[in-house]
Motif scaffolding. Sequence first.
Motif, PDB file in Angstrom:
ATOM      1  N   LEU A 267      -3.520   9.817  -3.393  1.00  0.00           N
ATOM      2  CA  LEU A 267      -4.372   8.631  -3.443  1.00  0.00           C
ATOM      3  C   LEU A 267      -3.718   7.536  -2.611  1.00  0.00           C
ATOM      4  O   LEU A 267      -2.497   7.353  -2.647  1.00  0.00           O
ATOM      5  CB  LEU A 267      -4.518   8.146  -4.890  1.00  0.00           C
ATOM      6  CG  LEU A 267      -4.999   9.165  -5.921  1.00  0.00           C
ATOM      7  CD1 LEU A 267      -4.957   8.546  -7.312  1.00  0.00           C
ATOM      8  CD2 LEU A 267      -6.392   9.636  -5.585  1.00  0.00           C
ATOM      9  N   ILE A 268      -4.533   6.809  -1.844  1.00  0.00           N
ATOM     10  CA  ILE A 268      -4.039   5.666  -1.075  1.00  0.00           C
ATOM     11  C   ILE A 268      -4.312   4.423  -1.913  1.00  0.00           C
ATOM     12  O   ILE A 268      -5.465   4.025  -2.103  1.00  0.00           O
ATOM     13  CB  ILE A 268      -4.733   5.562   0.294  1.00  0.00           C
ATOM     14  CG1 ILE A 268      -4.667   6.913   1.020  1.00  0.00           C
ATOM     15  CG2 ILE A 268      -4.101   4.460   1.110  1.00  0.00           C
ATOM     16  CD1 ILE A 268      -3.265   7.457   1.205  1.00  0.00           C
ATOM     17  N   VAL A 269      -3.255   3.811  -2.429  1.00  0.00           N
ATOM     18  CA  VAL A 269      -3.376   2.731  -3.404  1.00  0.00           C
ATOM     19  C   VAL A 269      -2.779   1.442  -2.848  1.00  0.00           C
ATOM     20  O   VAL A 269      -1.639   1.417  -2.390  1.00  0.00           O
ATOM     21  CB  VAL A 269      -2.664   3.092  -4.728  1.00  0.00           C
ATOM     22  CG1 VAL A 269      -2.798   1.958  -5.734  1.00  0.00           C
ATOM     23  CG2 VAL A 269      -3.221   4.390  -5.294  1.00  0.00           C
TER      24      VAL A 269
ATOM     25  N   VAL B  12       0.860  -1.176   0.000  1.00  0.00           N
ATOM     26  CA  VAL B  12       0.000   0.000   0.000  1.00  0.00           C
ATOM     27  C   VAL B  12       0.903   1.234   0.000  1.00  0.00           C
ATOM     28  O   VAL B  12       1.850   1.319   0.786  1.00  0.00           O
ATOM     29  CB  VAL B  12      -0.971   0.010   1.207  1.00  0.00           C
ATOM     30  CG1 VAL B  12      -0.231  -0.041   2.527  1.00  0.00           C
ATOM     31  CG2 VAL B  12      -1.906   1.206   1.151  1.00  0.00           C
ATOM     32  N   ASN B  13       0.621   2.170  -0.888  1.00  0.00           N
ATOM     33  CA  ASN B  13       1.490   3.333  -1.053  1.00  0.00           C
ATOM     34  C   ASN B  13       0.681   4.546  -1.491  1.00  0.00           C
ATOM     35  O   ASN B  13      -0.408   4.413  -2.056  1.00  0.00           O
ATOM     36  CB  ASN B  13       2.561   3.058  -2.119  1.00  0.00           C
ATOM     37  CG  ASN B  13       3.502   1.933  -1.740  1.00  0.00           C
ATOM     38  OD1 ASN B  13       4.369   2.091  -0.890  1.00  0.00           O
ATOM     39  ND2 ASN B  13       3.315   0.782  -2.380  1.00  0.00           N
ATOM     40  N   PRO B  14       1.218   5.747  -1.243  1.00  0.00           N
ATOM     41  CA  PRO B  14       0.564   6.948  -1.752  1.00  0.00           C
ATOM     42  C   PRO B  14       0.940   7.196  -3.207  1.00  0.00           C
ATOM     43  O   PRO B  14       2.057   6.897  -3.629  1.00  0.00           O
ATOM     44  CB  PRO B  14       1.132   8.054  -0.856  1.00  0.00           C
ATOM     45  CG  PRO B  14       2.498   7.571  -0.490  1.00  0.00           C
ATOM     46  CD  PRO B  14       2.377   6.068  -0.379  1.00  0.00           C
ATOM     47  N   VAL B  15      -0.015   7.688  -3.962  1.00  0.00           N
ATOM     48  CA  VAL B  15       0.238   8.105  -5.340  1.00  0.00           C
ATOM     49  C   VAL B  15      -0.222   9.548  -5.455  1.00  0.00           C
ATOM     50  O   VAL B  15      -1.394   9.848  -5.206  1.00  0.00           O
ATOM     51  CB  VAL B  15      -0.512   7.219  -6.359  1.00  0.00           C
ATOM     52  CG1 VAL B  15      -0.334   7.765  -7.761  1.00  0.00           C
ATOM     53  CG2 VAL B  15      -0.038   5.780  -6.277  1.00  0.00           C
TER      54      VAL B  15
ATOM     55  N   ILE C 102      -7.736   1.926  -5.453  1.00  0.00           N
ATOM     56  CA  ILE C 102      -7.688   3.227  -4.783  1.00  0.00           C
ATOM     57  C   ILE C 102      -8.684   3.192  -3.626  1.00  0.00           C
ATOM     58  O   ILE C 102      -9.894   3.123  -3.829  1.00  0.00           O
ATOM     59  CB  ILE C 102      -8.039   4.367  -5.754  1.00  0.00           C
ATOM     60  CG1 ILE C 102      -7.023   4.422  -6.902  1.00  0.00           C
ATOM     61  CG2 ILE C 102      -8.073   5.705  -5.018  1.00  0.00           C
ATOM     62  CD1 ILE C 102      -7.366   5.436  -7.974  1.00  0.00           C
ATOM     63  N   PHE C 103      -8.160   3.243  -2.393  1.00  0.00           N
ATOM     64  CA  PHE C 103      -9.021   3.159  -1.216  1.00  0.00           C
ATOM     65  C   PHE C 103      -9.537   4.520  -0.767  1.00  0.00           C
ATOM     66  O   PHE C 103     -10.587   4.618  -0.139  1.00  0.00           O
ATOM     67  CB  PHE C 103      -8.268   2.494  -0.062  1.00  0.00           C
ATOM     68  CG  PHE C 103      -8.019   1.026  -0.263  1.00  0.00           C
ATOM     69  CD1 PHE C 103      -9.073   0.134  -0.284  1.00  0.00           C
ATOM     70  CD2 PHE C 103      -6.742   0.538  -0.433  1.00  0.00           C
ATOM     71  CE1 PHE C 103      -8.862  -1.222  -0.475  1.00  0.00           C
ATOM     72  CE2 PHE C 103      -6.505  -0.823  -0.612  1.00  0.00           C
ATOM     73  CZ  PHE C 103      -7.568  -1.708  -0.638  1.00  0.00           C
ATOM     74  N   GLY C 104      -8.785   5.578  -1.049  1.00  0.00           N
ATOM     75  CA  GLY C 104      -9.222   6.896  -0.612  1.00  0.00           C
ATOM     76  C   GLY C 104      -8.311   7.979  -1.146  1.00  0.00           C
ATOM     77  O   GLY C 104      -7.249   7.711  -1.713  1.00  0.00           O
TER      78      GLY C 104
ATOM     79  N   ILE D 281       0.099   6.900   5.888  1.00  0.00           N
ATOM     80  CA  ILE D 281      -0.519   5.568   5.889  1.00  0.00           C
ATOM     81  C   ILE D 281       0.077   4.728   7.017  1.00  0.00           C
ATOM     82  O   ILE D 281       1.285   4.752   7.267  1.00  0.00           O
ATOM     83  CB  ILE D 281      -0.267   4.857   4.550  1.00  0.00           C
ATOM     84  CG1 ILE D 281      -0.767   5.704   3.386  1.00  0.00           C
ATOM     85  CG2 ILE D 281      -0.928   3.479   4.533  1.00  0.00           C
ATOM     86  CD1 ILE D 281      -0.304   5.184   2.037  1.00  0.00           C
ATOM     87  N   ILE D 282      -0.787   3.972   7.699  1.00  0.00           N
ATOM     88  CA  ILE D 282      -0.312   2.976   8.667  1.00  0.00           C
ATOM     89  C   ILE D 282      -0.451   1.615   7.996  1.00  0.00           C
ATOM     90  O   ILE D 282      -1.546   1.063   7.916  1.00  0.00           O
ATOM     91  CB  ILE D 282      -1.129   3.014   9.972  1.00  0.00           C
ATOM     92  CG1 ILE D 282      -0.961   4.349  10.673  1.00  0.00           C
ATOM     93  CG2 ILE D 282      -0.711   1.879  10.886  1.00  0.00           C
ATOM     94  CD1 ILE D 282      -1.772   4.484  11.942  1.00  0.00           C
ATOM     95  N   PRO D 283       0.627   1.050   7.485  1.00  0.00           N
ATOM     96  CA  PRO D 283       0.532  -0.256   6.822  1.00  0.00           C
ATOM     97  C   PRO D 283       0.293  -1.367   7.842  1.00  0.00           C
ATOM     98  O   PRO D 283       0.840  -1.349   8.945  1.00  0.00           O
ATOM     99  CB  PRO D 283       1.892  -0.426   6.139  1.00  0.00           C
ATOM    100  CG  PRO D 283       2.679   0.806   6.425  1.00  0.00           C
ATOM    101  CD  PRO D 283       1.990   1.563   7.491  1.00  0.00           C
ATOM    102  N   ASN D 284      -0.520  -2.329   7.472  1.00  0.00           N
ATOM    103  CA  ASN D 284      -0.743  -3.468   8.361  1.00  0.00           C
ATOM    104  C   ASN D 284       0.552  -4.222   8.648  1.00  0.00           C
ATOM    105  O   ASN D 284       0.697  -4.839   9.710  1.00  0.00           O
ATOM    106  CB  ASN D 284      -1.776  -4.412   7.746  1.00  0.00           C
ATOM    107  CG  ASN D 284      -3.166  -3.805   7.729  1.00  0.00           C
ATOM    108  OD1 ASN D 284      -3.563  -3.102   8.651  1.00  0.00           O
ATOM    109  ND2 ASN D 284      -3.915  -4.062   6.670  1.00  0.00           N
ATOM    110  N   ALA D 285       1.483  -4.180   7.718  1.00  0.00           N
ATOM    111  CA  ALA D 285       2.764  -4.851   7.930  1.00  0.00           C
ATOM    112  C   ALA D 285       3.509  -4.260   9.122  1.00  0.00           C
ATOM    113  O   ALA D 285       4.215  -4.980   9.848  1.00  0.00           O
ATOM    114  CB  ALA D 285       3.621  -4.755   6.669  1.00  0.00           C
ATOM    115  N   ALA D 286       3.361  -2.950   9.352  1.00  0.00           N
ATOM    116  CA  ALA D 286       4.012  -2.312  10.497  1.00  0.00           C
ATOM    117  C   ALA D 286       3.389  -2.797  11.811  1.00  0.00           C
ATOM    118  O   ALA D 286       4.087  -2.951  12.825  1.00  0.00           O
ATOM    119  CB  ALA D 286       3.899  -0.794  10.379  1.00  0.00           C
TER     120      ALA D 286
END
Length: 325
Positions: A43-45, A21-24, A55-57, A65-70
Amino acid sequence: MTYISAQPQLASSWDDICYPVNPVWLADLLPEYDIMATDRQQLIVGQPDRGRKTIFGIQSADYSIIPNAAIRDVVNELLDDYTLQIKHTTTGEFSISIILPEELSIGGEKLHKSLILTNSYNGKTPFSVQGQTLTSVADHNTLPGSSMFRTVCQNGLVGWADPFLKVSAYQQWLKQWSAGKEKARTANIPKGKNLSAQPGSEIRKIHHGKLTIDIFQERLRAMLAYHIKLKPTLTADIYEHFHNTAIKKADEGLLKTLPIPVQLAKQAQERLRLEERILSSDPSYWLMYNAVNYALFTARSSLTLNDRYKLDERVFHHLAARSYA
């Protein structure tokens, strides 16, 4: 505006939610355009199942972003022995239950101590641990929230009564709540000797501005380390009270009065009857609460996960008020 309908999906592996998940940036995506809506620039992709980009938001420029991996990395650092249950939606919302070996008996049922973490990539459900966000102000008088996991219906139960030190204090507040003050959020419970200064049931939006992964993991590490050591708090006593309170003839229409959508109430009624058969048990407030919790977190609805937790809290207090009346 109506939110997109979604049904929580069940998973038991971090791999199901720890996708990229990354910002665009809009400026990079649309280099030939002057973007005047400067409050929403990224964009949160994400790529669920490593497949098509989603694109989630669309968030502000300083949103982190708070990645679930973190989250996964901190949990695995602190815990060796746990089971994972995840409820997530295609819209990018996550409810993560970390189920621990420690058990608690409620009416003969074995519940497991757990940690419930929420997160989202669409900004609709704030990150929280047991209903407390990272921005909650620490207070020595605050009772942190607990949670338990019920295997029978795979329910993660948040300790909604934990802000209170004594059952008597909770009962006193319930009288005010049921008298017509339910419009006020439970987060606004007056401070007092028998109440926590900051209820663990409070859910507020985390401020994502300038939040780095290192800072996030440091705060999360401290919160989880503290919660892991906690013993079950007041809510466990309320669960036992629910179990010992049978549904009488006067309560037969109670499900229809609960603050949940009609269709969810119907599904909860079906779940209640099913559990009565599975457990060979008479109907009780304990079974009713769990039936509603089950319906809330399994049904397709336009409710966000955050909305579902808010309704779960209201139902808990509603049933508690009725059972102590």
